[in-house]
Design a protein around this motif. Structure first.
Motif, short mmCIF file in Angstrom:
data_model
loop_
_atom_site.label_atom_id
_atom_site.label_comp_id
_atom_site.label_asym_id
_atom_site.label_seq_id
_atom_site.Cartn_x
_atom_site.Cartn_y
_atom_site.Cartn_z
N ILE A 111 0.86 -1.20 0.00
CA ILE A 111 0.00 0.00 0.00
C ILE A 111 0.89 1.25 0.00
N PRO A 112 0.65 2.18 -0.91
CA PRO A 112 1.52 3.36 -1.00
C PRO A 112 1.49 4.19 0.30
N ALA A 113 2.59 4.89 0.55
CA ALA A 113 2.74 5.66 1.78
C ALA A 113 1.68 6.75 1.90
N GLY A 114 1.13 7.20 0.77
CA GLY A 114 0.13 8.28 0.81
C GLY A 114 -1.19 7.87 1.45
N VAL A 115 -1.43 6.55 1.57
CA VAL A 115 -2.67 6.08 2.22
C VAL A 115 -2.43 6.04 3.72
N ARG A 116 -3.34 6.62 4.49
CA ARG A 116 -3.18 6.56 5.95
C ARG A 116 -3.73 5.22 6.45
N VAL A 117 -2.83 4.41 7.02
CA VAL A 117 -3.26 3.09 7.51
C VAL A 117 -3.29 3.11 9.02
N GLU A 118 -4.44 2.77 9.58
CA GLU A 118 -4.62 2.68 11.02
C GLU A 118 -4.72 1.20 11.39
N GLU A 119 -3.62 0.65 11.95
CA GLU A 119 -3.61 -0.77 12.29
C GLU A 119 -3.89 -0.98 13.78
N GLY A 120 -4.30 -2.20 14.13
CA GLY A 120 -4.60 -2.49 15.53
C GLY A 120 -5.79 -1.66 16.01
N CYS A 121 -6.65 -1.27 15.07
CA CYS A 121 -7.79 -0.41 15.40
C CYS A 121 -9.10 -1.13 15.02
N VAL A 122 -10.08 -1.03 15.88
CA VAL A 122 -11.36 -1.70 15.60
C VAL A 122 -12.41 -0.65 15.27
N CYS A 123 -13.04 -0.79 14.14
CA CYS A 123 -14.12 0.11 13.76
C CYS A 123 -15.36 -0.25 14.58
N ARG A 124 -15.93 0.71 15.27
CA ARG A 124 -17.07 0.45 16.15
C ARG A 124 -18.40 0.85 15.54
N ARG A 125 -18.39 1.92 14.72
CA ARG A 125 -19.68 2.39 14.18
C ARG A 125 -19.45 3.12 12.86
N VAL A 126 -20.40 2.97 11.95
CA VAL A 126 -20.35 3.72 10.69
C VAL A 126 -21.73 4.35 10.49
N GLU A 127 -21.73 5.62 10.12
CA GLU A 127 -23.02 6.33 9.98
C GLU A 127 -22.99 7.20 8.74
N ARG A 128 -24.18 7.39 8.17
CA ARG A 128 -24.28 8.33 7.06
C ARG A 128 -24.45 9.74 7.61
N THR A 129 -23.77 10.70 7.01
CA THR A 129 -23.93 12.10 7.41
C THR A 129 -24.38 12.88 6.18
N SER A 130 -24.55 14.19 6.33
CA SER A 130 -25.05 14.95 5.17
C SER A 130 -24.04 14.92 4.01
N GLY A 131 -22.73 14.95 4.35
CA GLY A 131 -21.74 15.01 3.26
C GLY A 131 -21.12 13.68 2.92
N GLY A 132 -21.49 12.61 3.57
CA GLY A 132 -20.86 11.31 3.31
C GLY A 132 -21.04 10.37 4.49
N PHE A 133 -19.92 10.05 5.15
CA PHE A 133 -19.99 9.04 6.22
C PHE A 133 -19.10 9.44 7.39
N CYS A 134 -19.50 8.98 8.56
CA CYS A 134 -18.69 9.18 9.75
C CYS A 134 -18.29 7.79 10.26
N VAL A 135 -17.01 7.62 10.53
CA VAL A 135 -16.50 6.32 10.99
C VAL A 135 -15.91 6.50 12.39
N LEU A 136 -16.39 5.69 13.31
CA LEU A 136 -15.90 5.77 14.68
C LEU A 136 -15.06 4.52 14.93
N TYR A 137 -13.79 4.70 15.33
CA TYR A 137 -12.95 3.52 15.58
C TYR A 137 -12.14 3.69 16.85
N GLU A 138 -11.71 2.53 17.36
CA GLU A 138 -11.00 2.54 18.64
C GLU A 138 -9.52 2.29 18.39
#
Ligand SMILES: Cc1cc2nc3c(=O)[nH]c(=O)nc-3n(C[C@H](O)[C@H](O)[C@H](O)COP(=O)(O)OP(=O)(O)OC[C@H]3O[C@@H](n4cnc5c(N)ncnc54)[C@H](O)[C@@H]3O)c2cc1C
Length: 363
Positions: A111-138
């Protein structure tokens, strides 16, 4: 305040998510979140066999596999055992025997360095917002929030993204159980076991770097008891189990019809197993994960409507998996399977020396 907005948030960096993250255009701001990390923590339970279709999927990108990903030994035939009819046949197989975690880490390293990779993280919730999506992770015990225009669920069989946005999509599911033992079998082998008394799917064994792994896919009800009953039957046939050193279990999807595939809509995309892209006949899913991840990146990189472009890009894959559904009765219907195995069609004869002499390797 949530961080962002990103153009794309990818949940899951298995073969599907890692491929999409690798191929997305560098002008897109991308964040990818995965619970795996370099060492320790979650590792995907898997047979770790790279089928010819998956090899071809890698070849399409001119990718070659580093030898560190391979394990010992490489096996050229599958011993197919039908416990109902008592028949055993050997069939040639061109799989590569891998360490699945090292394979995932290798895909991650591309994966190229320009992509921000968050490892060891668990996504807890995903929601639709007016402009797209909100992702909540631990991350390290703290909750973080990011926003993104597009959301990608490449989070495997239990996909949080699929459950949040496509609860109506139901895909046939099994519980996969695998146990690891020190390998005490006289000769390393790969097997495929049909046992309709315990599952209408199948079970497998494989040797890897001195370990013997036995696993199977079972209906959820009584899955552990089914697994243990099967071990007893196979021990009677000479399988050497001993004391398990590791037991793993996870959900496994096995599509039962064309409508069980779901690529997404309205800015949410599903790739790999989250979309139902698994072979219903062999349960092989790495090739479909890589292919769907690449098709998704192409759709998001393009100028048109990415939802339509992705659905179109996956048409051939859906067709291929649907054709595999048609093959299922020949493998899973006990009567038809017995006929096929009895005919010896495509089976290979395995000759062993009458009196096995120890080789230099001791086996
Ligand atoms: C026991 C077993 C044996 C198998 N054997 C083989 C085989 O030998 N060959 C083969 O080709 N296929 C095999 N398969 C199928 C194959 O493993 C899958 O089809 C393939 O891994 C799908 O890839 P994917 O990228 O879609 O999902 P996955 O590989 O499952 O990756 C999903 C990723 O999402 C992450 N994730 C999930 N939820 C969250 C969350 N909430 N937050 C953060 N991260 C999350 C996980 O950490 C994971 O890395 C097997 C499956 C099982 C269960």
């Amino acid at each position: 305040m949530p961080e962002g907005p990103y153009d794309v948030a990818i949940i899951g960096l298995g073969p599907a998510g890692a491929t999409a993250a690798r191929l997305l255009d560098s002008r897109l701001r991308v964040i990818a979140i995965d619970q795996k990390q370099a060492a320790g923590g979650f590792q995907k339970p898997c047979g770790g066999l790279l089928a010819p279709d998956a090899q071809k999927a890698l070849a399409r990108f001119d990718l070659t596999l580093p030898k560190e990903v391979l394990v010992d030994p490489q096996i050229f035939a599958v011993r197919t055992i039908d416990l109902k009819s008592g028949l055993t046949r050997h069939y040639q197989r061109m799989y590569l025997n891998l360490d699945r975690h090292r394979f995932d880490r290798w895909l991650r390293s591309l994966i190229p360095a320009g992509v921000r990779v968050e490892e060891g993280c668990v996504c807890r919730r995903v929601e639709r917002t007016s402009g797209g999506f909100c992702v909540l992770y631990e991350k390290e015990g703290a909750l973080r929030e990011v926003t993104a225009r597009y959301l990608v669920g490449a989070d495997g069989a239990g996909s949080l993204v699929r459950r949040a946005f496509f609860p109506e999509v139901s895909i046939r599911r099994y519980v996969a159980i695998q146990q690891w033992f020190p390998d005490e079998n006289p000769n390393p082998f790969y097997s495929c076991v049909f046992d309709p008394e315990n599952t209408d799917c199948y079970s497998w064994s494989i040797c890897k770097d001195g370990s013997f792994i036995f696993g199977g896919a079972y209906p959820a009800r009584g899955c552990r008891a089914r697994f243990e009953r099967q071990k007893e039957k196979l021990a009677a046939l000479g399988f050497q189990f001993g004391e398990p050193v590791k037991t793993e279990a996870c959900l496994l999807l096995r599509p039962a019809g064309r409508r069980q595939f779901c690529t997404g809509r309205d800015g949410v995309f599903l790739a790999g197993e989250a979309a139902g892209f698994v072979s219903p006949s062999s349960l092989e899913g790495i090739s479909s994960a890589i292919l769907s991840g690449s098709r998704l990146a192409r759709a998001l990189n393009g100028d048109g409507d990415p939802v339509r472009a992705y659905a179109r890009g996956c048409r051939a894959l859906r067709r291929k998996l649907w054709l595999k559904l048609l093959k299922c009765p020949f493998l899973y219907d006990p009567g038809l399977r017995r006929l096929v195995m009895k005919s010896g069609l495509e089976a290979i004869g395995v000759e062993r020396p009458e009196q096995a002499r120890p080789t230099a390797g001791g086996r």
